[in-house]
Design a protein around this motif. Structure first.
Motif, PDB file in Angstrom:
ATOM      1  N   VAL A 179      39.047  47.509  -0.616  1.00 12.96           N
ATOM      2  CA  VAL A 179      40.196  48.149   0.012  1.00 12.96           C
ATOM      3  C   VAL A 179      40.009  49.666  -0.051  1.00 12.96           C
ATOM      4  O   VAL A 179      39.800  50.226  -1.135  1.00 12.96           O
ATOM      5  CB  VAL A 179      41.508  47.756  -0.693  1.00 12.96           C
ATOM      6  CG1 VAL A 179      42.699  48.465  -0.055  1.00 12.96           C
ATOM      7  CG2 VAL A 179      41.696  46.240  -0.672  1.00 12.96           C
ATOM      8  N   LYS A 180      40.059  50.307   1.106  1.00 11.12           N
ATOM      9  CA  LYS A 180      40.100  51.767   1.135  1.00 11.12           C
ATOM     10  C   LYS A 180      41.565  52.161   1.006  1.00 11.12           C
ATOM     11  O   LYS A 180      42.400  51.796   1.840  1.00 11.12           O
ATOM     12  CB  LYS A 180      39.515  52.287   2.452  1.00 11.12           C
ATOM     13  CG  LYS A 180      39.488  53.804   2.529  1.00 11.12           C
ATOM     14  CD  LYS A 180      38.825  54.287   3.822  1.00 11.12           C
ATOM     15  CE  LYS A 180      38.718  55.804   3.848  1.00 11.12           C
ATOM     16  NZ  LYS A 180      40.023  56.487   3.707  1.00 11.12           N
ATOM     17  N   ILE A 181      41.875  52.880  -0.068  1.00 17.65           N
ATOM     18  CA  ILE A 181      43.275  53.111  -0.419  1.00 17.65           C
ATOM     19  C   ILE A 181      43.863  54.258   0.395  1.00 17.65           C
ATOM     20  O   ILE A 181      43.214  55.301   0.582  1.00 17.65           O
ATOM     21  CB  ILE A 181      43.400  53.386  -1.933  1.00 17.65           C
ATOM     22  CG1 ILE A 181      42.829  52.175  -2.725  1.00 17.65           C
ATOM     23  CG2 ILE A 181      44.852  53.653  -2.328  1.00 17.65           C
ATOM     24  CD1 ILE A 181      42.814  52.356  -4.228  1.00 17.65           C
TER      25      ILE A 181
ATOM     26  N   VAL B 127      48.369  50.403  -1.277  1.00 17.16           N
ATOM     27  CA  VAL B 127      48.274  49.975   0.116  1.00 17.16           C
ATOM     28  C   VAL B 127      47.053  50.651   0.738  1.00 17.16           C
ATOM     29  O   VAL B 127      46.789  51.832   0.496  1.00 17.16           O
ATOM     30  CB  VAL B 127      49.534  50.335   0.916  1.00 17.16           C
ATOM     31  CG1 VAL B 127      49.393  49.872   2.383  1.00 17.16           C
ATOM     32  CG2 VAL B 127      50.772  49.680   0.299  1.00 17.16           C
ATOM     33  N   GLY B 128      46.315  49.883   1.510  1.00 16.72           N
ATOM     34  CA  GLY B 128      45.139  50.446   2.162  1.00 16.72           C
ATOM     35  C   GLY B 128      44.617  49.512   3.230  1.00 16.72           C
ATOM     36  O   GLY B 128      45.332  48.614   3.690  1.00 16.72           O
ATOM     37  N   THR B 129      43.353  49.703   3.562  1.00 15.77           N
ATOM     38  CA  THR B 129      42.732  48.886   4.605  1.00 15.77           C
ATOM     39  C   THR B 129      41.570  48.098   4.020  1.00 15.77           C
ATOM     40  O   THR B 129      40.766  48.653   3.264  1.00 15.77           O
ATOM     41  CB  THR B 129      42.199  49.802   5.730  1.00 15.77           C
ATOM     42  OG1 THR B 129      43.281  50.568   6.244  1.00 15.77           O
ATOM     43  CG2 THR B 129      41.589  48.973   6.863  1.00 15.77           C
ATOM     44  N   ALA B 130      41.532  46.827   4.369  1.00 15.57           N
ATOM     45  CA  ALA B 130      40.400  45.999   3.950  1.00 15.57           C
ATOM     46  C   ALA B 130      39.197  46.419   4.767  1.00 15.57           C
ATOM     47  O   ALA B 130      39.165  46.227   5.990  1.00 15.57           O
ATOM     48  CB  ALA B 130      40.718  44.525   4.168  1.00 15.57           C
ATOM     49  N   ILE B 131      38.204  47.019   4.099  1.00 15.35           N
ATOM     50  CA  ILE B 131      37.044  47.505   4.862  1.00 15.35           C
ATOM     51  C   ILE B 131      35.846  46.576   4.728  1.00 15.35           C
ATOM     52  O   ILE B 131      34.836  46.736   5.409  1.00 15.35           O
ATOM     53  CB  ILE B 131      36.642  48.936   4.430  1.00 15.35           C
ATOM     54  CG1 ILE B 131      36.364  48.988   2.918  1.00 15.35           C
ATOM     55  CG2 ILE B 131      37.728  49.945   4.816  1.00 15.35           C
ATOM     56  CD1 ILE B 131      35.676  50.280   2.485  1.00 15.35           C
ATOM     57  N   ARG B 132      35.917  45.612   3.845  1.00 12.99           N
ATOM     58  CA  ARG B 132      34.804  44.673   3.679  1.00 12.99           C
ATOM     59  C   ARG B 132      35.369  43.416   3.039  1.00 12.99           C
ATOM     60  O   ARG B 132      36.128  43.507   2.073  1.00 12.99           O
ATOM     61  CB  ARG B 132      33.749  45.285   2.764  1.00 12.99           C
ATOM     62  CG  ARG B 132      32.541  44.400   2.501  1.00 12.99           C
ATOM     63  CD  ARG B 132      31.674  45.020   1.395  1.00 12.99           C
ATOM     64  NE  ARG B 132      30.446  44.288   1.178  1.00 12.99           N
ATOM     65  CZ  ARG B 132      29.626  44.493   0.147  1.00 12.99           C
ATOM     66  NH1 ARG B 132      29.919  45.434  -0.758  1.00 12.99           N
ATOM     67  NH2 ARG B 132      28.519  43.793   0.007  1.00 12.99           N
ATOM     68  N   VAL B 133      35.003  42.269   3.565  1.00 14.34           N
ATOM     69  CA  VAL B 133      35.446  41.022   2.937  1.00 14.34           C
ATOM     70  C   VAL B 133      34.225  40.172   2.637  1.00 14.34           C
ATOM     71  O   VAL B 133      33.263  40.124   3.412  1.00 14.34           O
ATOM     72  CB  VAL B 133      36.437  40.241   3.826  1.00 14.34           C
ATOM     73  CG1 VAL B 133      37.665  41.094   4.155  1.00 14.34           C
ATOM     74  CG2 VAL B 133      35.795  39.740   5.105  1.00 14.34           C
TER      75      VAL B 133
ATOM     76  N   ILE C  83      50.110  43.090   4.754  1.00 13.34           N
ATOM     77  CA  ILE C  83      51.410  43.764   4.852  1.00 13.34           C
ATOM     78  C   ILE C  83      51.967  43.552   6.263  1.00 13.34           C
ATOM     79  O   ILE C  83      51.297  43.883   7.239  1.00 13.34           O
ATOM     80  CB  ILE C  83      51.250  45.279   4.615  1.00 13.34           C
ATOM     81  CG1 ILE C  83      50.562  45.565   3.274  1.00 13.34           C
ATOM     82  CG2 ILE C  83      52.598  45.988   4.721  1.00 13.34           C
ATOM     83  CD1 ILE C  83      51.421  45.420   2.069  1.00 13.34           C
ATOM     84  N   PRO C  84      53.183  43.004   6.365  1.00 13.09           N
ATOM     85  CA  PRO C  84      53.780  42.851   7.697  1.00 13.09           C
ATOM     86  C   PRO C  84      53.825  44.198   8.436  1.00 13.09           C
ATOM     87  O   PRO C  84      54.116  45.243   7.824  1.00 13.09           O
ATOM     88  CB  PRO C  84      55.193  42.345   7.403  1.00 13.09           C
ATOM     89  CG  PRO C  84      55.100  41.705   6.051  1.00 13.09           C
ATOM     90  CD  PRO C  84      54.079  42.509   5.304  1.00 13.09           C
ATOM     91  N   GLU C  85      53.543  44.151   9.712  1.00 16.82           N
ATOM     92  CA  GLU C  85      53.408  45.366  10.512  1.00 16.82           C
ATOM     93  C   GLU C  85      54.620  46.285  10.414  1.00 16.82           C
ATOM     94  O   GLU C  85      54.505  47.509  10.382  1.00 16.82           O
ATOM     95  CB  GLU C  85      53.176  44.966  11.975  1.00 16.82           C
ATOM     96  CG  GLU C  85      52.608  46.089  12.820  1.00 16.82           C
ATOM     97  CD  GLU C  85      52.288  45.604  14.241  1.00 16.82           C
ATOM     98  OE1 GLU C  85      52.103  46.456  15.125  1.00 16.82           O
ATOM     99  OE2 GLU C  85      52.227  44.364  14.435  1.00 16.82           O
ATOM    100  N   LYS C  86      55.790  45.676  10.322  1.00 15.28           N
ATOM    101  CA  LYS C  86      57.031  46.444  10.376  1.00 15.28           C
ATOM    102  C   LYS C  86      57.233  47.370   9.164  1.00 15.28           C
ATOM    103  O   LYS C  86      58.021  48.312   9.225  1.00 15.28           O
ATOM    104  CB  LYS C  86      58.193  45.452  10.466  1.00 15.28           C
ATOM    105  CG  LYS C  86      59.478  46.040  10.966  1.00 15.28           C
ATOM    106  CD  LYS C  86      60.545  44.951  11.097  1.00 15.28           C
ATOM    107  CE  LYS C  86      61.930  45.562  11.065  1.00 15.28           C
ATOM    108  NZ  LYS C  86      62.963  44.523  10.868  1.00 15.28           N
TER     109      LYS C  86
ATOM    110  N   GLY D 113      39.671  45.102   8.278  1.00 10.74           N
ATOM    111  CA  GLY D 113      40.496  45.955   9.120  1.00 10.74           C
ATOM    112  C   GLY D 113      41.989  45.775   8.906  1.00 10.74           C
ATOM    113  O   GLY D 113      42.785  46.597   9.366  1.00 10.74           O
ATOM    114  N   GLN D 114      42.367  44.743   8.184  1.00 10.38           N
ATOM    115  CA  GLN D 114      43.777  44.456   7.961  1.00 10.38           C
ATOM    116  C   GLN D 114      44.384  45.466   6.967  1.00 10.38           C
ATOM    117  O   GLN D 114      43.704  45.895   6.027  1.00 10.38           O
ATOM    118  CB  GLN D 114      43.881  43.044   7.375  1.00 10.38           C
ATOM    119  CG  GLN D 114      45.178  42.335   7.639  1.00 10.38           C
ATOM    120  CD  GLN D 114      45.082  40.845   7.273  1.00 10.38           C
ATOM    121  OE1 GLN D 114      44.171  40.407   6.563  1.00 10.38           O
ATOM    122  NE2 GLN D 114      46.028  40.085   7.768  1.00 10.38           N
TER     123      GLN D 114
END
Lengths: 361, 361
Positions: free
Chosen positions: B38-40, B71-77, B150-153, B87-88
């Protein structure tokens, strides 16, 4: 036979002379429409009696006749009584009145009534100022709700201790899900605990007795324990980590009690229920002690009428008994008996009998 | 972009210098098949962070980068990951691993795993000896089970504090029956409590805020409280005697805390659940305090993955938000922020942002 307006019983005058019992008359409350007069034939000696007369639970109303594990005969019933018949063998436990109107009273929680809760002995009746007097006496007058028909199969002397000690452990067992598939522990193999083992087993649980040493292991297994834990043995708690659904703590003391080890045996959100009321200061509990398994610590107070009848029927159906020795009620024997109770020198209960000899027939 | 084998973050070296943060690189655990990098982008500042770095909860592993409301973005799974997509936008809370095999892990009690429980920061990974490092950092590597879409909203800065503070109060609410027809109290209107009020209301209960003074009453009512109790006011507990089904105690201190008065407000067998973890010695509890209403005292620890997803969806559906101010992450701001947290000088949460500025893009 005229109806009694007073009872004769054995009273203690103060904690300073807690082993000295005086045989005296004391007045009964005026007879009410829902009242039942019970001619007492037997009464268990409860740990509470000793805590109260010796001052261990703080200030009380004296002179006081204790005893709240009462069995006798209903010799008079009020005109509105429907639950009890004259001539019936009945029991009376540790509480004799609640308001009967509140949310708790209407939901099988009458022992938690917040409005008017009268203990069998030592409570002041607001209407008369009389202090309630217990079962070391010839008679007791009680509202029918608190008078329980005794199934024929249960002997008077072996059922008496169930009226307080028994219900005190029966209620937390049924309220906390004791039954098949559950692992249940009983801490303290004494007056309360010896019922706890029997009831938990009769309700279908896997039952573990938890005691300091193995001195009572043979008794515990006879009483229904499937397993035995001796807390004097190193590492006693480890094999049981996070496995107990319910532990009922009937220990009478908190001395040297390493609560964190006990709690480590509880499954997630398991219930640890205290029913003993030690005289010592309480235990320090930090939230940190509770979070590794989310255990809940509680206590219960006696049990409802419904539970009392359920317990008596279970005892009749499964042939459950107090292990009780009989003690002839009189001043000398009472003095010895309460001192033995204080020392824990009884396996596991005493029932006072021979009431006719001291109070007449 | 190459995958990171180390993260860069702000570490504290000891409780003696708990307000001094050092920007440093530290290694990540080897990437596993179920891991997510996760990129924070943001991280809430939690009371735990301050308890830990300042030594209030005892000995810890230093140097330490705290932060567990990530909270961040999943950059590698990893190749076996099914729960998270690259990317989530995702969250990570206060725990990053459990055994996954035991009874607790298989029953939505993975935060109570007794076998292998790794906190987001400060736990030693047995395989590598590395000490887990938290979210005041550029990246974190976490098993997918502990990574939550995380829900988009929900905005990043207002959802971050839910990942620890939120779930810490959400879980005890749902586990203890918070819902329509229930009277629920939240003690302590702070980071935890301000979520507690929102969630209890959203779950349909009658909600009471319980605080020392009325200073936060207006806030509490905005957050959803139907009623407010100020414990500095004489007789505060009396109108509520024996009425609360559930009280979640999020207070951060036990000082001057008259537990018996709080407990007197509980309905019979009501649940009093501690979620704050004060630094002081615990409270003395006597069985006598518990029997008048048979209250149960417990604690819970975070909440399951299932509860986390349920909470985030509820927040999205009902527009629930952390009241969080944004703080640009850097050494100076962290020093100020943790001192403000220690003093309770925040209404009600801070979220660190601006990660790109200090860690690059």
């Amino acid at each position: 036979m005229p109806y009694p307006e007073e009872a004769e019983g054995f009273q203690v005058d103060s904690p300073d002379s807690w082993t000295t019992f005086h045989k005296r008359y004391f007045p009964l409350n005026p007879f009410g429409d829902y009242d039942v007069d019970v001619k007492i034939e037997a009464c268990g000696i409860c740990g509470s009696d000793v805590h109260i007369i010796s001052g261990g639970w703080g200030k009380q109303h004296f002179p006081l006749c204790v005893g709240h594990e009462i069995v006798g005969t209903a010799i008079r019933v009020g005109p509105k009584v429907t639950l009890i018949k004259e001539g019936q063998r009945v029991g009376v436990g540790a509480q004799v009145f609640s308001c009967g109107e509140c949310k708790q009273c209407k939901n099988d929680n009458e022992t938690y009534c917040q409005y008017k809760l009268i203990d069998t002995y030592g409570s002041k009746w607001p209407e008369t100022g009389l202090v309630s007097q217990g079962g070391y006496a010839s008679h007791i007058r009680v509202h029918e709700w608190w008078v329980f028909p005794i199934p024929e199969k249960l002997e008077t002397t072996i059922v008496a201790p169930m009226l307080c000690a028994g219900i005190t452990v029966f209620s937390p067992l049924v309220r906390n899900g004791c039954g098949p598939g559950k692992k249940v522990g009983i801490v303290g193999i004494g007056g309360l605990g010896h019922f706890g083992l029997q009831f938990a087993k009769a309700l279908g649980a896997e039952v573990w007795a938890i005691s300091r040493t193995r001195a009572k292991e043979e008794d515990a297994r006879k009483l229904g324990a499937d397993g035995f834990i001796a807390t004097a043995e190193e590492g006693w708690e480890k094999p049981h980590r996070c496995t107990f659904d319910l532990i009922v703590n009937a220990a009478n003391s908190t001395k040297n009690f390493d609560l964190a080890k006990y709690l480590s045996m509880m499954d997630v959100h398991g219930h640890w229920i205290n029913v003993g009321l030690p005289e010592e200061e309480g235990q320090v509990i930090k939230a940190q002690h509770l979070i590794s398994n989310g255990v809940l610590i509680g206590a219960t107070h006696l049990g409802s009428r419904r539970e009392m009848l359920q317990m008596l029927q279970l005892a009749a159906d499964k042939n459950l008994k107090a292990w009780a020795e009989e003690v002839q009620i009189n001043e000398e024997n009472l003095a010895v008996a309460v001192q033995r109770m204080k020392k824990g020198d009884v396996r596991y209960r005493m029932t006072l009998t021979g009431y006719d000899k001291v109070f007449g027939n």
